[in-house]
Design an enzyme around this catalytic site. Structure first.
Site, mmCIF file in Angstrom:
data_model
loop_
_atom_site.group_PDB
_atom_site.id
_atom_site.type_symbol
_atom_site.label_atom_id
_atom_site.label_comp_id
_atom_site.label_asym_id
_atom_site.label_seq_id
_atom_site.Cartn_x
_atom_site.Cartn_y
_atom_site.Cartn_z
ATOM 1 N N GLU A 200 -3.150 5.838 11.418
ATOM 2 C CA GLU A 200 -4.023 7.231 11.819
ATOM 3 C C GLU A 200 -5.830 7.340 13.056
ATOM 4 O O GLU A 200 -5.506 6.373 13.203
ATOM 5 C CB GLU A 200 -4.893 6.984 10.217
ATOM 6 C CG GLU A 200 -3.626 7.570 8.780
ATOM 7 C CD GLU A 200 -5.040 7.337 7.598
ATOM 8 O OE1 GLU A 200 -4.101 7.602 6.793
ATOM 9 O OE2 GLU A 200 -5.868 6.749 7.831
ATOM 10 N N HIS A 235 -13.069 -3.156 4.675
ATOM 11 C CA HIS A 235 -12.444 -2.071 3.979
ATOM 12 C C HIS A 235 -12.528 -2.353 2.937
ATOM 13 O O HIS A 235 -11.895 -1.396 1.741
ATOM 14 C CB HIS A 235 -10.768 -1.728 4.759
ATOM 15 C CG HIS A 235 -10.554 -0.870 6.383
ATOM 16 N ND1 HIS A 235 -10.976 0.021 6.887
ATOM 17 C CD2 HIS A 235 -10.063 -2.149 7.311
ATOM 18 C CE1 HIS A 235 -10.772 -0.284 8.479
ATOM 19 N NE2 HIS A 235 -10.493 -1.121 8.348
ATOM 20 N N ARG A 297 -3.799 4.545 -10.745
ATOM 21 C CA ARG A 297 -4.325 3.826 -12.128
ATOM 22 C C ARG A 297 -6.061 3.621 -11.814
ATOM 23 O O ARG A 297 -6.511 5.053 -11.858
ATOM 24 C CB ARG A 297 -4.212 1.792 -11.795
ATOM 25 C CG ARG A 297 -4.902 1.961 -10.085
ATOM 26 C CD ARG A 297 -4.928 0.483 -9.591
ATOM 27 N NE ARG A 297 -4.559 0.260 -8.252
ATOM 28 C CZ ARG A 297 -6.710 0.336 -7.821
ATOM 29 N NH1 ARG A 297 -7.469 1.047 -9.062
ATOM 30 N NH2 ARG A 297 -6.519 0.225 -6.626
#
Length: 622
Positions: A200, A235, A297
């Site tokens: 990306e 991250h 979830r």
């Protein structure tokens, strides 16, 4: 409604699900590995079933063991929690095939969103904006490097099956791409069993915005507003909040509508989170927010949404799984106040966030805020699982008030001998840019040295230590004490000489302790302050292994598995050059050369399980 639920997980999330189940009168079933036999979630459950040895791959990740436990306990439903098997479509199908209720989305939705490349392609077709990048099936290193050059550096390499910040690397230059790709693939294979990646474009001032969505079996889908999870390290989310600071009504409408559209595109049911990346260089704008991925979830950070909406998301999961409609329509869901969550980890920020393990001899979480904890005093933190031990959540009418309350709560954490990031969390919350709402995912990295600097005790903390040692010897009638030395007919000194981190320090003797303390052994106390634990001794401690220090001996900083050895005896190395990679608590830790020199000996091989403190390599300085 089902009568009993098995939570196919451990720690904090298992206890969180049990809390709602108990309130609703639903029986609870825990599963546990050998390492968790005495864990808090096991003690709290109505029934507990052993599922295997300590490693997750031999216990919590084996679906058949979970199903056997459900049959043995008579559980009627299975809640997967987060992590482990929570986004495993095959396991969801097996649960349903066994005649049990699966508290999660349909397997087809899990599959559709489980692979980032396929999910982005699906979202593009559904009209949801996605981040520019490469989603192709050709995974040759040459192809990926070529696509990265086409996109333009910096780029982000992301595991196709990834999540939780694992299997993700930023690459700033072409010459760094091959090494980053190899590391990313290795971590992805270890965490997800799939080493495929996508590329990306890297957004210069990224904000991580996510939207909580819920769907039911009748086709209804609603959103529960957004969360901002931009404060991250490598991250991994550190602080999460709701609503997002600086969010305009127009941008909120754009991102929440996109999230609902994403959920509808896959026939979503239950709790899910649609994650977006926003370019914050010009504030939050609806046309500069792109779909990143969907987590099928319940999220770790779901409590902040619960606090600002007043809703119990686990109860919503139960009701949707039981076939009931969503408890509220979109216009009945409102946003009140501001909430923030801090993740308390067993790690040492001052030493590169190395994991910390051991028995919790002292463990006290603050009052005044919500605390979702996976452990209690006396429990053991092991190297087998994620190092998160608790979450602290503050809710107040304004963001400023919530920040102040959460920072104070982090500073009040008392844990020993396991080290935590509590002080680091408090400093993050008190950072001027964060308070001002000027936050992006690079904020911690930019101020890392300041945020992770070794804290120093205040005068009040020193006085508490001085008081503790004076109190310990005050009953000694002889003129000799370990603190003052030999003095005849002397007036008590105003200071006492102690040792902090091996260095002598003068501590004033306070009239009474103003900080909390914990005696750990004869001649040693821990004083808690600002989320830190300061160890004072009346004698200098004996020397230990040097780690990757100036003596050239590189020791294992924690128990773990050696996944890479980059050097051999005789190699010349430069300071900071990677020597070995150690995997512990599901993360990779690179051990680097402490100076320019030559490798004398490498004492570890790939695949070796090593204990904390074990000598791994020897170097001689140039």
């Amino acid at each position: 409604m089902f009568r009993s639920v098995l939570v196919a997980n451990r720690g904090e999330i298992a206890r969180r699900v049990f809390a709602t189940a108990r309130r609703m009168g639903i029986g609870t079933v825990a599963v546990f590995s050998d390492a968790d036999a005495g864990a808090a979630h096991v003690r709290e459950a109505d029934v507990a079933v052993r599922i295997g040895p300590a490693p997750a791959r031999d216990s919590y990740l084996i679906g058949d063991r979970i199903l056997e436990a459900a049959r043995a306990s008579g559980a009627e439903a299975i809640h997967p929690g987060y992590g482990f098997l929570s986004e495993n479509a095959q396991f969801a199908e097996a649960v349903m095939a066994a005649g049990l209720i699966w508290i999660g989305p349909p397997p087809a939705a899990i599959r559709a969103m489980g692979l980032k490349d396929a999910a982005k392609d699906l979202m593009q077709k559904a009209g949801v904006p996605v981040t520019p990048g490469y989603l192709g099936a050709d995974q040759a290193a040459e192809t990926l490097a070529r696509e990265a050059a086409r996109i333009g550096y910096p780029v982000l390499i992301k595991a196709v099956a990834g999540g939780g910040g694992k299997g993700m690397r930023r690459v700033d230059a072409a010459e760094d791409f091959a090494a980053a790709l190899e590391s990313c693939r290795r971590e992805a294979a270890a965490s997800f069993g799939d080493d495929r990646v996508l590329i990306e474009t890297y957004v210069a001032r990224p904000r991580h915005i996510e939207v909580q969505v819920f769907g039911d079996t009748r086709g209804n889908v609603v959103h529960l507003f957004e969360r901002d999870c931009s404060l991250q390290r490598r991250h991994q989310k550190v602080i999460e909040e709701a609503p997002a600071p600086g969010m305009t009504e127009a941008a909120r409408a754009a991102v929440t509508q996109a999230a609902v559209k994403a959920a509808q595109a896959v026939g979503y049911q239950g709790a899910g989170t649609v994650e977006f990346i926003a370019d914050a260089s010009e504030g939050l704008r609806g046309d500069r927010i792109w779909f990143m991925e969907m987590n099928t979830r319940l999220q770790v950070e779901h409590p902040v949404t619960e606090m600002v909406t007043g809703l119990d998301l686990v109860e919503w999961q139960f009701r949707v799984a039981a076939g009931e409609p969503l408890p509220r329509t979109q216009d009945q869901i409102t946003l009140t106040g501001h909430a923030l969550e801090a993740r308390l980890y067993a790690e040492t920020p001052a030493t590169g966030f190395l994991p910390s393990i051991g028995r919790l001899e002292a463990f006290r979480l603050p009052g005044g805020v919500r605390t979702d904890s996976g452990v209690e005093a006396g429990d053991e933190i092991t190297s087998f699982y994620d190092p998160m031990i608790a979450k602290l959540i503050a809710h107040a009418p304004t963001r400023e008030q919530a920040i102040a309350e959460l920072a104070a709560a982090c500073e009040a954490v008392e844990v020993w001998p396991v080290r935590t990031n509590a002080g680091f969390l408090a400093r993050c919350l008190e950072a001027p840019d964060f308070i001002a709402g000027s936050v992006d995912t690079g904020l911690i990295g930019q101020d890392l040295e300041t945020l992770t600097a070794s804290a120093q005790p205040s005068v009040e903390a020193l006085a508490t230590a001085g008081w503790a040692f004076r109190a310990a010897v005050s009953a000694d009638a002889s003129p000799w004490t370990a603190i003052q030395g030999f003095r005849l007919n002397a007036v008590p000194a105003s200071d006492t000489r102690l040792f902090l981190d091996g260095a002598p320090i003068a501590c004033p003797i306070g009239a009474a302790p103003s900080r909390s303390l914990h005696r750990i052994e004869a001649g040693a106390v821990v004083v808690f302050e600002g989320g830190e634990a300061f160890v004072f001794r009346d004698q200098p401690p004996a020397g230990g292994p040097g780690g990757a220090a100036g003596d050239g001996q590189v020791h294992a900083p924690m128990p773990g598995k050696v996944t890479q050895v980059s050097v051999k005896a005789g190699d010349a190395v430069a300071k900071g050059q990677p020597l070995l990679v150690l995997e512990a608590m599901k993360m990779e830790h690179t051990l680097a050369a402490p100076f320019d020199g030559t490798v004398d000996e490498v004492l570890a091989s790939v695949g070796a399980q090593v204990a904390e403190g074990l000598l791994l390599a020897k170097l001689t300085p140039a």
